[in-house]
Scaffold this motif. Structure first.
Motif, mmCIF file in Angstrom:
data_model
loop_
_atom_site.group_PDB
_atom_site.id
_atom_site.type_symbol
_atom_site.label_atom_id
_atom_site.label_comp_id
_atom_site.label_asym_id
_atom_site.label_seq_id
_atom_site.Cartn_x
_atom_site.Cartn_y
_atom_site.Cartn_z
ATOM 1 N N UNK A 40 0.823 -1.210 0.000
ATOM 2 C CA UNK A 40 0.000 0.000 0.000
ATOM 3 C C UNK A 40 0.862 1.267 0.000
ATOM 4 N N UNK A 41 1.857 1.317 0.876
ATOM 5 C CA UNK A 41 2.703 2.513 0.970
ATOM 6 C C UNK A 41 3.468 2.726 -0.340
ATOM 7 N N UNK A 42 4.127 1.675 -0.826
ATOM 8 C CA UNK A 42 4.913 1.798 -2.060
ATOM 9 C C UNK A 42 4.004 2.090 -3.248
ATOM 10 N N UNK A 43 2.855 1.400 -3.305
ATOM 11 C CA UNK A 43 1.953 1.579 -4.432
ATOM 12 C C UNK A 43 1.359 2.971 -4.513
ATOM 13 N N UNK A 44 0.899 3.508 -3.392
ATOM 14 C CA UNK A 44 0.305 4.852 -3.390
ATOM 15 C C UNK A 44 1.353 5.901 -3.755
ATOM 16 N N UNK A 45 2.547 5.778 -3.191
ATOM 17 C CA UNK A 45 3.613 6.728 -3.525
ATOM 18 C C UNK A 45 3.999 6.628 -5.002
ATOM 19 N N UNK A 46 4.030 5.420 -5.517
ATOM 20 C CA UNK A 46 4.385 5.248 -6.921
ATOM 21 C C UNK A 46 3.328 5.866 -7.829
ATOM 22 N N UNK A 47 2.057 5.673 -7.494
ATOM 23 C CA UNK A 47 0.991 6.255 -8.310
ATOM 24 C C UNK A 47 1.041 7.773 -8.252
ATOM 25 N N UNK A 48 1.216 8.320 -7.060
ATOM 26 C CA UNK A 48 1.164 9.779 -6.899
ATOM 27 C C UNK A 48 2.355 10.465 -7.569
ATOM 28 N N UNK A 49 3.545 9.891 -7.420
ATOM 29 C CA UNK A 49 4.735 10.546 -7.956
ATOM 30 C C UNK A 49 5.112 10.053 -9.357
ATOM 31 N N UNK A 50 4.550 8.916 -9.774
ATOM 32 C CA UNK A 50 4.911 8.391 -11.086
ATOM 33 C C UNK A 50 3.805 8.474 -12.106
ATOM 34 N N UNK A 51 2.721 9.209 -11.789
ATOM 35 C CA UNK A 51 1.581 9.273 -12.698
ATOM 36 C C UNK A 51 1.913 10.071 -13.958
ATOM 37 N N UNK A 52 3.014 10.827 -13.946
ATOM 38 C CA UNK A 52 3.401 11.555 -15.154
ATOM 39 C C UNK A 52 3.842 10.607 -16.262
ATOM 40 N N UNK A 53 4.169 9.372 -15.903
ATOM 41 C CA UNK A 53 4.571 8.358 -16.886
ATOM 42 C C UNK A 53 3.637 7.156 -16.784
ATOM 43 N N UNK A 54 2.377 7.299 -17.247
ATOM 44 C CA UNK A 54 1.401 6.223 -17.064
ATOM 45 C C UNK A 54 1.755 4.936 -17.794
ATOM 46 N N UNK A 55 2.519 5.040 -18.875
ATOM 47 C CA UNK A 55 2.903 3.819 -19.583
ATOM 48 C C UNK A 55 3.783 2.928 -18.717
ATOM 49 N N UNK A 56 4.619 3.565 -17.893
ATOM 50 C CA UNK A 56 5.469 2.786 -16.988
ATOM 51 C C UNK A 56 4.607 2.043 -15.976
ATOM 52 N N UNK A 57 3.582 2.732 -15.455
ATOM 53 C CA UNK A 57 2.680 2.105 -14.487
ATOM 54 C C UNK A 57 2.026 0.870 -15.101
ATOM 55 N N UNK A 58 1.514 1.031 -16.310
ATOM 56 C CA UNK A 58 0.823 -0.084 -16.962
ATOM 57 C C UNK A 58 1.781 -1.228 -17.276
ATOM 58 N N UNK A 59 2.910 -0.903 -17.861
ATOM 59 C CA UNK A 59 3.818 -1.952 -18.322
ATOM 60 C C UNK A 59 4.416 -2.754 -17.170
ATOM 61 N N UNK A 60 4.793 -2.064 -16.097
ATOM 62 C CA UNK A 60 5.453 -2.753 -14.988
ATOM 63 C C UNK A 60 4.469 -3.597 -14.193
ATOM 64 N N UNK A 61 3.355 -3.004 -13.775
ATOM 65 C CA UNK A 61 2.508 -3.680 -12.798
ATOM 66 C C UNK A 61 1.426 -4.545 -13.436
ATOM 67 N N UNK A 62 0.943 -4.203 -14.611
ATOM 68 C CA UNK A 62 0.055 -5.132 -15.297
ATOM 69 C C UNK A 62 0.836 -6.350 -15.776
ATOM 70 N N UNK A 63 2.109 -6.126 -16.126
ATOM 71 C CA UNK A 63 2.956 -7.258 -16.480
ATOM 72 C C UNK A 63 3.200 -8.174 -15.302
#
Length: 259
Positions: A79-102
């Motif tokens: 939860x802590x890592x995921x929320x921080x990653x979403x909040x600070x890494x949302x500028x690169x949504x492709x990274x979010x999709x590729x890493x965690x959906x994978x």
């Protein structure tokens, strides 16, 4: 019988057969957890002594304690890592999709062997810490997509107003964003807890000999043959998981109605 009538009959029949195939083993498991015969699956008489033995076993309580520690730690870290990653890494949504959906698409045994190879490469002894790390990897695959989905639906004007009024990014995250993300946060916590509590593959590869969770304890018991005691423990594990599944489903349905 016309082709249309046959089609109407065929699909419900196949659906009913699929449900039977899924749920009949569970029904049999529950029934034979009350069987008085300790050696075979031949019915002898009704008894609840296996549940009494189960709750009186120190090994079961130790395995349950380990499972709760691992699941709770995995939920917190994910939860802590995921929320921080979403909040600070949302500028690169492709990274979010590729890493965690994978992460969700990859076979769990591949991830488990990869984690074990990583621990071996760095000479890290497997145990409770490595097991929590492995379950955190699984949890991130659920937390980030769920939280990211709701984060994209938020009205950004609230965060912008908070920043314009002098709040820092961390204050905005803690007092504005997280309360608005609470439905997806709670739902992802429940889902990660279910997955971690029931997980066997990561537990098998990443837990040391001194760390035994409930799935590993069931595996060690089943190797000597099926017994009503194993069935009773499986029913308890199934009941706990089902409770969290119901809570998660209810939360998602409530979120859908509110939106």
């Amino acid at each position: 019988m016309t082709q249309k009538s046959f089609t109407r009959f065929l699909f419900p029949s196949l659906l009913f057969a699929a449900y039977l195939f899924i749920y009949i083993p569970i029904v049999v498991l529950i029934i034979f957890s009350f069987n008085d015969n300790p050696f075979t699956f031949h019915w002898q008489s009704l008894t609840t002594k296996w549940y009494s033995e189960l709750f009186a076993s120190a090994e079961v309580w130790s395995a349950l304690e380990n499972s709760l520690i691992v699941a709770g730690s995995a939920v917190t870290l994910s939860l802590v890592i995921g929320v921080l990653f979403v909040f600070y890494g949302v500028q690169n949504p492709r990274i979010v999709r590729s890493i965690f959906y994978g992460n969700l698409a990859a076979p769990e045994i591949v991830l488990a062997i990869g984690m074990l190879s990583l621990f071996s490469f760095f000479s890290i002894p497997v145990g409770m810490a490595t097991l929590i790390a492995g379950h955190t990897v699984i949890g991130l695959g659920y937390v980030v997509p769920l939280v990211y989905e709701q984060y994209c639906e938020l009205d950004r004007r609230f965060a912008e107003a908070s920043l314009d009024l002098g709040a820092t990014q961390m204050q905005t995250l803690r007092k504005v964003i997280i309360p608005m993300l609470m439905p997806s946060i709670i739902g992802s916590c429940l889902l990660v807890f279910i997955v971690s509590f029931d997980d066997f593959v990561f537990s098998f590869f990443c837990a040391g000999p001194g760390t035994q969770t409930l799935p590993l304890y069931i595996f060690s018991m089943i190797r000597t043959g099926a017994s009503p005691l194993v069935s009773a423990l499986s029913v308890v594990l199934l009941s706990v998981s089902s409770l969290f599944v119901v809570l998660f489903t209810s939360l998602r349905l409530k979120k859908g109605v509110m939106s």
